[in-house]
Design an enzyme around this catalytic site. Structure first.
Site, PDB file in Angstrom:
ATOM      1  N   SER A 161       0.811  -1.215   0.000  1.00 48.48           N
ATOM      2  CA  SER A 161       0.000   0.000   0.000  1.00 48.48           C
ATOM      3  C   SER A 161       0.846   1.268   0.000  1.00 48.48           C
ATOM      4  O   SER A 161       0.341   2.348  -0.311  1.00 48.48           O
ATOM      5  CB  SER A 161      -0.931   0.009   1.215  1.00 48.48           C
ATOM      6  OG  SER A 161      -0.197   0.098   2.418  1.00 48.48           O
ATOM      7  N   LYS A 171       1.240   4.100   7.174  1.00 51.88           N
ATOM      8  CA  LYS A 171       0.505   4.974   6.267  1.00 51.88           C
ATOM      9  C   LYS A 171       0.952   6.428   6.462  1.00 51.88           C
ATOM     10  O   LYS A 171       1.595   6.770   7.446  1.00 51.88           O
ATOM     11  CB  LYS A 171      -1.007   4.891   6.530  1.00 51.88           C
ATOM     12  CG  LYS A 171      -1.641   3.539   6.219  1.00 51.88           C
ATOM     13  CD  LYS A 171      -1.690   3.231   4.738  1.00 51.88           C
ATOM     14  CE  LYS A 171      -2.426   1.917   4.466  1.00 51.88           C
ATOM     15  NZ  LYS A 171      -1.696   0.749   4.985  1.00 51.88           N
TER      16      LYS A 171
END
Length: 209
Positions: A127, A165
């Site tokens: 991701s 993230k």
């Protein structure tokens, strides 16, 4: 004036320098004894004498971590490495360092990673590939429970799942943004996310894909 060493002491110092340059950390006393063909007690005695002469310094009374001291009294250039834990999972709250949660350790160049209490976490998934962070990479982190907008962090979601993230704080929610269009932006309430560390570097290992 150089410190006068016996042949045995010089042999041990030369061996330690070589081992540290090769592996990034000092060997155990048992390993040194095997490699040098002498007894464990002999290695221990030589180390005590080298400590008295100011040639080596042990980090703590029972620590295996040794520092070779250069002629200026500073840590020798060969001892520029730091060993940080690879945590199996990120816990809610700090510190993160319960030994049973470790999955080994990672040796880093201390001239590049100067933070205290650093830890590493293996990245799962792709991701964050747009930020150059790939599956299997080691995210090197400094413990922190806050973040600035745009920083890449390790966050604990619902006190269970650790994720790497990019962090953004909005008026009514927290946004954890991936760096891959195949993954959705994640939005959470303030009580659903706990920042556990800021990513300060990435180490690619043989396990990375």
């Amino acid at each position: 004036m150089e410190t006068q060493l016996t042949p045995g002491q010089k042999q041990l110092v030369d061996y330690l320098k070589s081992a540290i340059q090769r592996t990034g950390k000092a060997p155990s006393l048992r390993q040194a004894a095997r490699d040098l063909g002498i007894s464990h007690a002999a290695v221990s005695q030589r180390l005590k004498l080298l400590e008295r002469k100011g040639v080596v310094r042990r980090q703590g009374r029972y620590s295996r971590t040794l520092h070779l001291i250069g002629p200026t009294g500073q840590t020798d250039g060969t001892q520029r490495w730091v060993e940080v834990p690879v945590v199996g999972r990120v816990n809610a709250g700090l510190p993160l360092y319960a030994q049973q949660e470790w999955e080994g350790s990672l040796v880093l160049d201390s001239s590049l990673y100067r933070g205290r209490n650093l830890f590493a976490l293996r990245v799962r998934g792709n991701s964050m590939q747009g930020a150059g962070i790939l599956e299997g990479d080691m995210a090197v982190c400094t413990p922190r429970q806050y973040a600035e907008n745009g920083e890449i962090v390790v966050a604990l979601v619902h006190e269970e799942e650790a994720t790497v993230k990019r962090f953004f704080l909005h008026r009514d929610h927290v946004e954890l943004r991936p760096e891959n269009p195949d993954y959705p932006v994640m939005r959470y309430g303030f009580d659903e996310v706990l920042v556990q560390g800021r990513v300060v570097g990435i180490q690619r290992t043989l396990h990375s894909k």
